[in-house]
Design an enzyme around this catalytic site. Structure first.
Site, PDB file in Angstrom:
ATOM      1  N   HIS A 194       2.739  38.884 -50.337  1.00 54.56           N
ATOM      2  CA  HIS A 194       4.088  39.349 -49.999  1.00 54.56           C
ATOM      3  C   HIS A 194       4.129  39.801 -48.533  1.00 54.56           C
ATOM      4  O   HIS A 194       3.812  40.956 -48.236  1.00 54.56           O
ATOM      5  CB  HIS A 194       4.477  40.540 -50.883  1.00 54.56           C
ATOM      6  CG  HIS A 194       4.746  40.169 -52.301  1.00 54.56           C
ATOM      7  ND1 HIS A 194       6.007  39.904 -52.775  1.00 54.56           N
ATOM      8  CD2 HIS A 194       3.910  40.004 -53.352  1.00 54.56           C
ATOM      9  CE1 HIS A 194       5.945  39.602 -54.058  1.00 54.56           C
ATOM     10  NE2 HIS A 194       4.677  39.657 -54.435  1.00 54.56           N
ATOM     11  N   CYS A 232       5.208  34.542 -52.884  1.00 54.34           N
ATOM     12  CA  CYS A 232       4.488  34.740 -54.138  1.00 54.34           C
ATOM     13  C   CYS A 232       4.920  33.710 -55.185  1.00 54.34           C
ATOM     14  O   CYS A 232       4.509  32.565 -55.094  1.00 54.34           O
ATOM     15  CB  CYS A 232       4.657  36.186 -54.614  1.00 54.34           C
ATOM     16  SG  CYS A 232       3.319  36.696 -55.692  1.00 54.34           S
ATOM     17  N   GLU A 287       6.589  40.552 -46.777  1.00 54.58           N
ATOM     18  CA  GLU A 287       7.674  41.502 -46.477  1.00 54.58           C
ATOM     19  C   GLU A 287       7.198  42.948 -46.367  1.00 54.58           C
ATOM     20  O   GLU A 287       7.794  43.748 -45.655  1.00 54.58           O
ATOM     21  CB  GLU A 287       8.795  41.392 -47.520  1.00 54.58           C
ATOM     22  CG  GLU A 287       8.471  41.879 -48.941  1.00 54.58           C
ATOM     23  CD  GLU A 287       7.865  40.786 -49.825  1.00 54.58           C
ATOM     24  OE1 GLU A 287       7.279  39.836 -49.286  1.00 54.58           O
ATOM     25  OE2 GLU A 287       7.960  40.921 -51.059  1.00 54.58           O
TER      26      GLU A 287
HETATM   27  N1  GLN Z   1       4.704  35.734 -61.667  1.00 56.75           N
HETATM   28  C1  GLN Z   1       3.819  35.272 -60.669  1.00 56.75           C
HETATM   29  C2  GLN Z   1       2.393  35.732 -60.920  1.00 56.75           C
HETATM   30  O1  GLN Z   1       2.192  36.666 -61.646  1.00 56.75           O
HETATM   31  C3  GLN Z   1       4.281  35.669 -59.282  1.00 56.75           C
HETATM   32  C4  GLN Z   1       4.353  37.133 -59.066  1.00 56.75           C
HETATM   33  C5  GLN Z   1       5.209  37.540 -57.883  1.00 56.75           C
HETATM   34  O2  GLN Z   1       6.031  36.768 -57.414  1.00 56.75           O
HETATM   35  N2  GLN Z   1       5.057  38.762 -57.420  1.00 56.75           N
HETATM   36  O3  GLN Z   1       1.458  35.186 -60.399  1.00 56.75           O
END
Ligand code: GLN
Length: 534
Positions: free
Chosen positions: A510, A385, A512
């Site tokens: 994600h 992410c 995971e």
């Molecule tokens: N802060 C970033 C976004 O909002 C990544 C979010 C995250 O890593 N879950 O896009």
């Protein structure tokens, strides 16, 4: 018709009700039953989405995009199921539902009260959860500790379900703690007895008592608890602290918990098939070579904040016959010249580097350094992410020479390589702008990611606001950072990977959340394979 298992905890918090509930679920599923699980939390936040990881650990995201308690991660991993938003209920959610009904006038002038309105709504959520999950057995974990003021409506609600469904269809499992007194070298059962008394005050008699302790629990202790708490001796189950949480189901099964549950419910006992699980445990307990993997994040050493990543990387390790040694790299220290020495040494030692997800600009430059290090030194890299966004920013700055490349989340810049979609820019405030839950991703044939997945299309879970800015797509691809995963509908970038690198893959989603102990996620598996090869 579903049968219910309610799991409560006594004496103190943090005993592992989540693991206990997951373990029971795992055993029942392995015996062929359809299992549903839910967590009922007495706090007033509507969901954990807005809570700090320091307070609450990671936010676990379900396929349908609910931001939930980390215990749902345990449930999904142990039981190997996909849960939905119905599996996560908090007092905030209950109150919100009721207050919206009240404002609409649904109560027709009646006084709205904890009893019956809150308790009825709790019951409704539980019963709906059972229906939605089509469960033979619905396991409901009640958060907090028996005796907490805010937990009382939940105890009353499950007491009523017991009354309505009949005692044959409901099992109360109570998890207690037996403290050890070093001076007298004794394990004490009195706090456990007191907590059962507290539970009885709410009209609930436990059917099964699970006894947590950090030292050996003897028959004399379980006998005492059985007698004073009025529970069958065979239903008082020792739950000593074990090496790995994955041993817990086997420990319960040593005391025939599946059989106990089946006979209480008056359903035919089926023996759980635990062969795969036992193989996995054998790997955990064997002497495997170690692989150092650096996890770069701002919540240094805070395992709970990154729980699913930690579990995913470990599982991928076991699948590749190696034990993962996690090197926690503090991204804030990494960017500070005076404090970075130790962190840099960890990066050097690591055979693989994961840059974690996150929000806000703390530690961002440190994460960018870590990505740079992995790219330049050909260290296997997985960006999750924010870790993908970081990889893009790093590449734009240091390969394309766009010095002010950044994410709009961190800085207003002429070169926002990570930006917001046009329609998101119009929304004011933070609410309602996140991309949450499952979205499709089409994989580019022949890419590392596609080869790892052995599929052309995948569904993965998201929790982010910002996106790869497609304006920079051509430039970035030309220079060697390829977009190998895209969303078929919105064409948003889902995965990038470096062409000329053994394994540098980063995803906007994600991975995971979909990893399971005995079925590691392909992207984690790919990282570890590359790390081991190194
Ligand atoms: N802060 C970033 C976004 O909002 C990544 C979010 C995250 O890593 N879950 O896009």
């Amino acid at each position: 018709m579903a049968r219910y298992i309610f799991v409560t905890g006594g004496v103190c918090s943090g005993l592992g009700k989540g693991i206990a509930s997951s373990s029971i679920g795992m055993l029942l599923k392995s015996a062929g039953f359809k299992v549903g699980v839910m967590k009922l939390d007495p706090y007033l936040n509507v969901d954990p989405g807005t809570m700090s990881p320091y307070q609450h650990g990671e936010v676990f995201v379900t396929a349908d995009g609910a931001e939930t308690d980390l215990d749902l991660g345990h449930y999904e991993r142990f039981i190997d199921i996909e849960l939905g938003s119905f599996s996560s209920v908090s007092s905030g959610k209950i109150y919100k539902t009721i207050l919206e009904q009240e404002r609409r006038g649904d109560f027709l002038g009646k006084t709205v009260q904890v009893i019956p309105h809150i308790t009825d709504t709790i019951k409704k959520f539980i019963k709906e959860g059972a229906k939605l999950s089509k469960a033979d057995v619905m396991i409901c974990e009640i958060g907090g500790t028996v005796g907490d003021i805010e937990g009382e409506p939940y105890l009353e609600a499950i007491r009523q379900i017991h009354h309505e469904e009949g005692s044959k269809n409901v099992i109360f499992v109570h998890l207690v703690y037996l403290p050890y007194l070093a001076s007298s070298k004794e394990l004490k059962t009195k706090p456990a007895q007191a907590s059962v008394r507290e539970l009885r005050n709410s009209g609930i008699t436990p059917d099964i008592i699970l006894c947590r302790a950090d030292s050996k629990i003897k028959s004399e202790h379980t006998k005492k608890i059985s007698l004073f708490c009025d529970v069958d001796k065979k239903s008082v189950i020792p739950a000593p602290t074990v090496n790995s949480i994955y041993e817990v189901p086997l420990n319960f099964e040593k005391y025939n918990i599946t059989n106990l549950i089946c006979s209480h419910f008056n359903i035919k006992y089926k023996r759980p098939n635990l062969s795969k699980w036992k193989e996995f445990l054998a790997l955990i307990n064997s002497d495997l070579p170690k692989t150092d993997i650096a996890l770069v994040g701002k919540y240094n050493q805070l395992e709970d904040a990154y729980l699913s990543v930690v579990e995913a990387v470990k599982s991928a390790g076991y699948a590749n016959k190696t034990k993962i040694n996690i090197l926690w790299v503090d991204s804030e220290k990494l960017e500070d010249k005076k404090k970075q020495k130790e962190e840099l040494a960890k990066l050097k030692k690591a055979k693989g580097i994961i840059v974690m997800g996150g929000f806000g600009n703390r530690g961002i430059e440190g994460k960018i350094q870590a990505a740079k290090y992995a790219r330049e030194n050909k260290i296997p890299y997985l960006g999750i992410c924010l870790g993908m966004q970081i990889a893009v920013i790093e590449f734009a700055r240091n390969v394309l020479g766009i010095k002010d490349a950044n994410s709009l989340e961190f800085k207003k810049t002429k070169n926002p390589v990570i930006s917001l979609m046009e329609e998101q820019k119009k929304i004011k405030g933070l609410g309602g702008t996140m991309r949450l839950g499952n979205f499709e991703c089409i994989l580019k044939k022949g890419s590392k990611a596609q080869k790892a997945y052995k599929k052309d299309k995948v569904l993965e879970r998201h929790r982010h606001r910002f996106e790869f800015n497609s304006k920079y797509k051509e430039k970035i691809q030309k220079a060697g950072l390829e977009i190998v995963g895209i969303n078929p509908k919105t064409k948003l970038c889902e995965i990038v990977e470096l062409k000329d690198h053994p394994w540098f893959v980063a995803s906007q989603f994600h991975p995971e959340f979909k990893s399971r102990p005995t079925k590691p996620h392909p992207l984690f598996d790919g990282l570890i394979k590359a790390a081991v090869a190194k």
